[in-house]
Motif scaffolding. Structure first.
Motif, PDB file in Angstrom:
ATOM      1  N   ASP A 129     -13.609  -2.266  -7.119  1.00 23.95           N
ATOM      2  CA  ASP A 129     -14.117  -0.863  -7.181  1.00 23.95           C
ATOM      3  C   ASP A 129     -14.585  -0.450  -6.036  1.00 23.95           C
ATOM      4  O   ASP A 129     -14.535   0.758  -5.716  1.00 23.95           O
ATOM      5  CB  ASP A 129     -15.877  -1.649  -7.281  1.00 23.95           C
ATOM      6  CG  ASP A 129     -16.768  -0.563  -7.841  1.00 23.95           C
ATOM      7  OD1 ASP A 129     -16.681   0.395  -8.723  1.00 23.95           O
ATOM      8  OD2 ASP A 129     -17.932  -0.622  -7.442  1.00 23.95           O
ATOM      9  N   ARG A 130     -14.794  -0.551  -4.836  1.00 25.70           N
ATOM     10  CA  ARG A 130     -15.187   0.037  -4.166  1.00 25.70           C
ATOM     11  C   ARG A 130     -13.447   0.865  -3.102  1.00 25.70           C
ATOM     12  O   ARG A 130     -14.099   1.910  -2.711  1.00 25.70           O
ATOM     13  CB  ARG A 130     -15.006  -0.561  -2.073  1.00 25.70           C
ATOM     14  CG  ARG A 130     -16.206  -1.221  -2.730  1.00 25.70           C
ATOM     15  CD  ARG A 130     -16.938  -1.871  -1.405  1.00 25.70           C
ATOM     16  NE  ARG A 130     -15.592  -3.432  -0.682  1.00 25.70           N
ATOM     17  CZ  ARG A 130     -15.852  -4.242  -0.883  1.00 25.70           C
ATOM     18  NH1 ARG A 130     -16.304  -4.897  -1.729  1.00 25.70           N
ATOM     19  NH2 ARG A 130     -15.276  -5.292  -0.467  1.00 25.70           N
ATOM     20  N   ALA A 131     -12.561   0.147  -3.831  1.00 28.39           N
ATOM     21  CA  ALA A 131     -10.884   1.401  -3.559  1.00 28.39           C
ATOM     22  C   ALA A 131     -10.805   1.898  -4.678  1.00 28.39           C
ATOM     23  O   ALA A 131     -10.262   2.307  -4.442  1.00 28.39           O
ATOM     24  CB  ALA A 131      -9.988   0.218  -3.206  1.00 28.39           C
ATOM     25  N   GLY A 132     -11.968   2.281  -5.714  1.00 34.64           N
ATOM     26  CA  GLY A 132     -11.499   3.125  -5.715  1.00 34.64           C
ATOM     27  C   GLY A 132     -10.697   3.098  -7.843  1.00 34.64           C
ATOM     28  O   GLY A 132     -10.594   3.810  -8.398  1.00 34.64           O
ATOM     29  N   ARG A 156      -1.562  -5.684  -1.541  1.00 39.66           N
ATOM     30  CA  ARG A 156      -1.064  -4.584  -1.616  1.00 39.66           C
ATOM     31  C   ARG A 156      -0.856  -4.005  -3.653  1.00 39.66           C
ATOM     32  O   ARG A 156       0.544  -4.814  -3.682  1.00 39.66           O
ATOM     33  CB  ARG A 156       0.128  -4.281  -0.726  1.00 39.66           C
ATOM     34  CG  ARG A 156       0.653  -2.433  -1.017  1.00 39.66           C
ATOM     35  CD  ARG A 156       1.822  -2.320  -0.062  1.00 39.66           C
ATOM     36  NE  ARG A 156       2.073  -1.175  -0.380  1.00 39.66           N
ATOM     37  CZ  ARG A 156       1.141  -0.135   0.414  1.00 39.66           C
ATOM     38  NH1 ARG A 156       0.360  -0.228   1.687  1.00 39.66           N
ATOM     39  NH2 ARG A 156       1.941   0.906   0.859  1.00 39.66           N
ATOM     40  N   LEU A 157      -1.364  -3.392  -3.832  1.00 40.92           N
ATOM     41  CA  LEU A 157      -1.150  -2.308  -5.806  1.00 40.92           C
ATOM     42  C   LEU A 157      -0.927  -1.135  -4.941  1.00 40.92           C
ATOM     43  O   LEU A 157      -0.967  -1.015  -4.929  1.00 40.92           O
ATOM     44  CB  LEU A 157      -2.319  -2.932  -6.294  1.00 40.92           C
ATOM     45  CG  LEU A 157      -3.447  -3.872  -5.921  1.00 40.92           C
ATOM     46  CD1 LEU A 157      -5.219  -3.994  -6.714  1.00 40.92           C
ATOM     47  CD2 LEU A 157      -2.779  -5.430  -6.202  1.00 40.92           C
ATOM     48  N   LEU A 163      -0.564   5.300  -7.428  1.00 38.76           N
ATOM     49  CA  LEU A 163      -1.421   4.985  -6.212  1.00 38.76           C
ATOM     50  C   LEU A 163      -1.170   3.904  -5.481  1.00 38.76           C
ATOM     51  O   LEU A 163      -0.880   2.766  -6.525  1.00 38.76           O
ATOM     52  CB  LEU A 163      -2.938   4.979  -7.307  1.00 38.76           C
ATOM     53  CG  LEU A 163      -3.715   5.102  -7.825  1.00 38.76           C
ATOM     54  CD1 LEU A 163      -5.035   5.040  -8.711  1.00 38.76           C
ATOM     55  CD2 LEU A 163      -3.931   7.549  -7.262  1.00 38.76           C
ATOM     56  N   THR A 164      -1.519   3.503  -4.596  1.00 32.95           N
ATOM     57  CA  THR A 164      -1.114   2.602  -4.044  1.00 32.95           C
ATOM     58  C   THR A 164      -2.042   1.828  -2.908  1.00 32.95           C
ATOM     59  O   THR A 164      -2.845   2.764  -2.315  1.00 32.95           O
ATOM     60  CB  THR A 164      -0.497   2.527  -2.596  1.00 32.95           C
ATOM     61  OG1 THR A 164       1.331   2.930  -3.224  1.00 32.95           O
ATOM     62  CG2 THR A 164       0.420   1.412  -1.736  1.00 32.95           C
ATOM     63  N   ARG A 165      -2.944   0.868  -3.005  1.00 33.63           N
ATOM     64  CA  ARG A 165      -3.940   0.210  -3.015  1.00 33.63           C
ATOM     65  C   ARG A 165      -3.751  -0.928  -1.971  1.00 33.63           C
ATOM     66  O   ARG A 165      -3.447  -2.004  -2.699  1.00 33.63           O
ATOM     67  CB  ARG A 165      -5.371   0.031  -3.209  1.00 33.63           C
ATOM     68  CG  ARG A 165      -5.764   1.499  -4.410  1.00 33.63           C
ATOM     69  CD  ARG A 165      -6.623   2.224  -2.880  1.00 33.63           C
ATOM     70  NE  ARG A 165      -7.030   3.382  -3.768  1.00 33.63           N
ATOM     71  CZ  ARG A 165      -6.379   5.052  -4.062  1.00 33.63           C
ATOM     72  NH1 ARG A 165      -4.684   4.879  -3.660  1.00 33.63           N
ATOM     73  NH2 ARG A 165      -6.894   5.745  -4.707  1.00 33.63           N
ATOM     74  N   VAL A 182       2.458  -6.084  -7.932  1.00 36.21           N
ATOM     75  CA  VAL A 182       1.061  -6.800  -6.791  1.00 36.21           C
ATOM     76  C   VAL A 182       2.024  -7.219  -5.892  1.00 36.21           C
ATOM     77  O   VAL A 182       2.730  -8.325  -6.223  1.00 36.21           O
ATOM     78  CB  VAL A 182       0.819  -7.807  -7.765  1.00 36.21           C
ATOM     79  CG1 VAL A 182      -0.266  -8.366  -6.962  1.00 36.21           C
ATOM     80  CG2 VAL A 182       0.252  -7.108  -8.846  1.00 36.21           C
ATOM     81  N   ALA A 183       2.451  -6.844  -4.698  1.00 33.81           N
ATOM     82  CA  ALA A 183       2.073  -8.075  -2.898  1.00 33.81           C
ATOM     83  C   ALA A 183       4.108  -7.775  -3.166  1.00 33.81           C
ATOM     84  O   ALA A 183       4.556  -8.657  -3.575  1.00 33.81           O
ATOM     85  CB  ALA A 183       2.291  -9.358  -3.232  1.00 33.81           C
ATOM     86  N   GLY A 184       4.597  -6.610  -4.230  1.00 35.73           N
ATOM     87  CA  GLY A 184       4.962  -6.209  -3.862  1.00 35.73           C
ATOM     88  C   GLY A 184       6.138  -6.694  -5.502  1.00 35.73           C
ATOM     89  O   GLY A 184       7.570  -6.364  -5.425  1.00 35.73           O
TER      90      GLY A 184
END
Length: 443
Positions: free
Chosen positions: A180-183, A229-230, A239-241, A193-195
């Motif tokens: 949520d905080r990462a948007g 990492r997503l 998007l990369t978060r 997910v994680a590569g």
């Protein structure tokens, strides 16, 4: 419980005698509709003979399964020895019990935390859609999963790996969570997910990656503070978060309005405190005499005590279920709080992912004429497991009996047939609302 298929009435805390309905299985099998209940789903979803630490061993997405389970896939013997789970493995192997499961001490502690309603993750719930963005329909439920809830697959069908034409989409983001905080938003498409590419993967496997679990040992979640990492897409935007995992609280009960004055109470799993949350929701958030839709789709079970407490929100006491405890017949009763019986119109919505404690609750409300059951036949998990601590700290769960509904129905292998069959998931809520409107008119 994560996943889950077994009805386990074990005393979680012996001094309190708390009962737990859980399913032993593997996180690895197939997509599911309920996702990782807190840590619940951390233990995956599988069926008898699947890749649980049980009598049958299988690979990720094995042939039998698709329900939430507490068990975990068997890894190499050396890994189990390091984890201290060999004694339980041996007991389970000798038992010939298809619903048995073995846990290392660490895995069992993870299960305990899950039942207490906490998990380590980033706060994302995911579901599976077709590549064109539509949900699977017909006789199967739209597959869904999460790093916080438990998951069941397509009405209890087998957990085969989905076709590559399916995509993984963010279904919900837990408020205040790292995601949520990462948007990150509901509707974002999750690419990796994680590569690890996740398109076409079972949601349970995606959840394992989000939680930092090895799909071959899904109970071994990453520690709080670890990063993941997503890669996502939102429309045409990449998007990369990078998120830092935290210990979060499972949202096992959610309340919303679905139109026509109907209040939906969705229970994803029966974790600690969920029964009282349902009581409060019915008493405080449902208008007087207002209709209630109790949504148990994809609910893989959890704590029996919480399911019984939930029954008490709609019954004025009385029998909820009976069960065997090593040959001794025991009964579970809803609490009678000496008040007028709850008479709000009630529909229970179920599917093939409704299992264990959720089936027990459904059967009680149906047998006692309190609710109309709508949807598709439930999974059919009515066996009772009890834990057996081993000398190396591991825990073996073995079947001790079965539970039955108030009218004496045995759920094991049969499930509960709805009063109104609605095989299409997309139509189920609308049909339930129609039934509720008829119940209102008669009340």
């Amino acid at each position: 419980m994560p996943g889950s298929w077994f009805l386990d009435t074990r005393p979680r805390r012996p001094r309190r005698g708390t009962l737990t309905l859980v399913f032993v299985g593997v996180l690895a099998t197939g997509a599911a509709t309920g996702a990782f209940g807190g840590e619940l789903a951390a233990f995956g979803s599988a069926g008898p003979g699947s890749a649980a630490h049980g009598t049958g061993r299988g690979a990720l997405g094995g042939p039998q399964g698709t329900a939430d389970g507490k068990g975990t896939p068997a890894g190499p013997r050396e890994a189990r020895e390091r984890a201290g789970g060999v004694d339980a493995d041996a007991v389970v192997s000798r038992s010939g019990d298809r619903w048995s499961a073995a846990y290392s001490a660490r895995e069992y502690e993870g299960l305990r935390q899950a039942l207490d309603g906490s998990y380590v993750g980033v706060g994302i719930s995911v579901r599976q859609t077709r590549a064109d963005g539509t949900d699977p329909d017909g006789d199967t439920a739209a597959a869904a999963g999460s790093d916080r809830e438990s998951a069941t697959d397509r009405g209890g069908s087998s957990g085969h790996r989905p076709a590559r034409s399916t995509a993984v989409v963010v279904d919900r983001v837990q408020p205040g969570s790292p995601a949520d905080r990462a948007g990150i938003r509901a509707g974002d498409r999750l690419r990796s997910v994680a590569g690890h590419r996740v398109t076409g993967e079972p949601v349970t496997a995606v959840v394992a990656l989000l939680r930092g679990s090895d799909p071959e040992a899904p109970a071994e979640a990453a520690e709080p503070g670890s990063q993941v990492r997503l890669h996502l897409t939102r429309g045409s935007t990449d998007l990369t978060r990078t998120l830092r995992r935290e210990r979060l609280t499972t949202e096992s009960v959610r309340v919303d309005r679905v139109g026509g004055g109907v209040t939906r109470v969705k229970i994803s799993s029966f974790t600690k405190g969920s029964g009282e949350q349902v009581r409060e929701a019915v008493a405080e958030r449902v208008p007087e005499h207002g209709p209630v839709l109790l949504d148990l789709r994809g609910n893989s079970g959890g704590l029996v005590d919480e399911a019984v407490t939930t029954a008490g929100a709609f019954l004025d006491g009385g029998l909820v279920a009976t069960y065997d405890d090593n040959g001794t017949r025991r009964a579970l009763y809803a609490e009678d709080r000496s008040r007028a019986v709850e008479r709000r119109p009630l529909v229970v919505l179920v599917d093939g992912g409704t299992m264990s404690a959720a089936e027990m609750l459904t059967g009680a409300l149906q047998d006692r004429g309190r609710a109309v059951v709508v949807g598709s036949r439930t999974f059919g998990k009515g066996s009772v497991q009890m834990p057996r601590p081993q000398s190396d700290g591991s825990v073996a769960e073995l079947t001790v009996g079965h539970y039955t509904t108030p009218s004496g129905r045995d759920v094991e292998g049969h499930g509960i047939a709805p009063d109104l069959p609605v095989p299409s998931r997309s139509e189920a809520v609308d049909r339930a609302r129609t039934v509720l409107s008829g119940l209102e008119a008669r009340s």
